[in-house]
Design an enzyme around this catalytic site. Structure first.
Site, short mmCIF file in Angstrom:
data_model
loop_
_atom_site.label_atom_id
_atom_site.label_comp_id
_atom_site.label_asym_id
_atom_site.label_seq_id
_atom_site.Cartn_x
_atom_site.Cartn_y
_atom_site.Cartn_z
N GLU A 299 5.72 16.76 34.69
CA GLU A 299 5.94 18.04 34.60
C GLU A 299 4.74 18.76 33.70
O GLU A 299 5.68 19.34 32.61
CB GLU A 299 7.16 18.80 34.87
CG GLU A 299 8.06 18.18 35.65
CD GLU A 299 9.56 18.37 35.64
OE1 GLU A 299 10.00 18.73 34.45
OE2 GLU A 299 10.16 17.86 36.45
N CYS A 370 2.58 47.60 15.21
CA CYS A 370 3.37 47.99 13.96
C CYS A 370 4.52 46.98 13.56
O CYS A 370 5.81 47.30 13.32
CB CYS A 370 4.20 49.41 14.24
SG CYS A 370 4.58 50.28 12.86
#
Length: 449
Positions: A299, A370
């Site tokens: 996977e 910010c």
């Protein structure tokens, strides 16, 4: 958010030439600057804007093929199921599906994306520690290959849902081998302290219990010890040896074991790492699990998609601090969160041909969000980058767009697929109108002006 600590390296950062030499899908053209396959990246940036994710279809195919071939050369009966959490772009999934890949999904959304991209249900594995009853029911309705159960409680839930539907669920038991993959703590999954899988000492009893429950067909064992593994094969070998031991014990008790899920986690070189190769991983699987003669599954996500993608960004301005140069980009941590979350290192290349050969000086590369944590790198050797200059973050094809957000009310970036000389927008840039479209204001708050 606290500002991440700068990563400490024992060697100098690779220069632009070294970064390009290890990424065959990228090259520096004397006129066009940075080119992905046959497409100048500046062309995409100018037409689509920035920030924009760009993926190379050829690289996806090449890396999938390298892993597939390594497994075949080792004589393994193996199937590959791409980890959709790394990149759930329908275009990316479609490219990989056309190569024969299945998918490893961890949510209803990823399952629906895999199916929409054309991946057959019979090639889909559903993993994750918190599958809801709705997700289990959808997986059974679709007829997926297997569900990887991660707890005794989940086994009972799968049995109840399947029985109520009159279905039989093919279930693999994910074990936690308590093996240290020697990777970042936030992407380690195989230690006893992690939330994933069944404790190894409890697995045999639970597997036997699973065989007695209605609505469940036990089909094997699964293991996954972490992501971005670059420290050799020791962790894999230890985990797979434990899986082999348990599988032999189960079969010795007459319990069915049809296949073994080996997980993923193979690392890539973001900076100057030397991660193990697909051949090394195939060798580790053959040495530990090969004697059982069972089919195996992998996977991978990052190994296939990571190097295939870049994030394009524009310079907003350069800010000269008292002792530092700040390059402020229009991309931010809401787009590429890995540096803020993991202190991750990504190569940064200018797109313009002259800037690829210009004098360099240290710069802190930051975004406009910010937060002090909105910092991509500190002290990176870069040329003077005036407003409007374009740069590319390398190896951004995995855990980039899928982990992005709209923090600071910043719309999601566009996505583009390059295939040879062709390219197309595969996800348009989110508009500010779309960002607000699904929000509602209760009528008692009154109408807006």
């Amino acid at each position: 958010m606290a500002s991440p600590l700068p990563a400490v390296h024992d060697t100098p950062d690779p220069d632009f030439a070294e970064l390009l030499a290890r990424r065959p899908h990228l090259k520096a053209h004397v006129l066009d600057g940075l080119v992905m396959d046959d497409v100048p990246l500046v062309q995409i940036a100018q037409r689509v804007g920035t920030p924009t994710w760009v993926y190379s279809a050829a690289t996806l195919r090449r890396r999938y093929g390298a892993l597939r071939d390594a497994l075949a050369e080792a004589g393994l009966r193996a199937s590959i199921h791409f980890a959709a959490k790394a990149n759930d772009s329908l275009a990316v999934l479609r490219v990989i599906a056309a190569e024969g890949a299945g998918a490893d999904v961890v949510s209803e959304g990823e399952l629906r994306a895999a199916r929409a991209a054309g991946i057959p249900a019979g090639r889909i594995v559903f993993s994750g520690v918190g599958k809801t009853e709705r997700e289990i029911a959808l997986a059974l309705e679709e007829g997926i290959l297997q569900i990887n159960a991660e707890s005794a409680e989940e086994v009972e839930r799968i049995s109840a849902v399947a029985s109520a539907m009159g279905r039989v669920a093919p279930v693999s038991l994910r074990i936690n081998p308590d093996v240290d993959a020697r990777t970042h703590a936030k992407i380690s999954t195989g230690l006893a302290e992690n939330k994933f899988g069944i404790a190894y000492t409890d697995a045999a009893a639970l597997y036997a219990r699973m065989a007695s429950l209605p609505g469940i067909r036990p089909i094997g064992l699964a293991v996954h010890i972490g992501s971005q593994i670059t420290e050799g094969m020791a962790g894999y070998r230890a985990a797979y040896a434990r899986v082999a031991e348990l599988a032999q014990a189960l079969m010795g008790r007459g319990l069915p074991v049809e296949r073994l899920d080996c997980g993923g986690g193979l690392g890539i070189p973001y900076r100057d790492e030397l991660p193990p190769s697909p051949a090394a991983l195939a060798g580790a699987i053959k040495a530990t699990l090969g004697p059982l003669g069972l089919p195996v599954m992998l996977e991978p996500g990052r190994w296939i998609a990571g190097p295939a993608g870049v994030l394009l960004s524009s310079v907003v301005l350069q800010k000269r601090g008292q002792n530092r140069r700040f390059v402020v980009l229009d991309a931010a941590m809401n787009d590429l969160v890995r540096p803020a979350m993991y202190d991750a290192w990504h190569g940064i290349l200018p797109l313009a041909p002259d800037l690829l050969h210009a004098p360099l000086s240290p710069a802190d590369v930051v975004g406009p969000v910010c937060e002090s944590g909105d910092t991509f790198t500190r002290g990176r050797a870069l040329p003077d980058l005036p407003p409007g200059a374009l740069v590319a973050f390398l190896d951004a094809g995995a855990y980039g767009a899928t982990m992005s957000s709209t923090y600071n009310a910043r719309p999601l970036a566009a996505e583009v697929l390059v295939d040879g000389h062709r390219w197309a927008v595969t996800r348009p840039r989110q508009t500010h109108e779309a960002l607000l479209a699904n929000q509602l204001v209760p009528d008692w708050l009154g109408a807006t002006a």
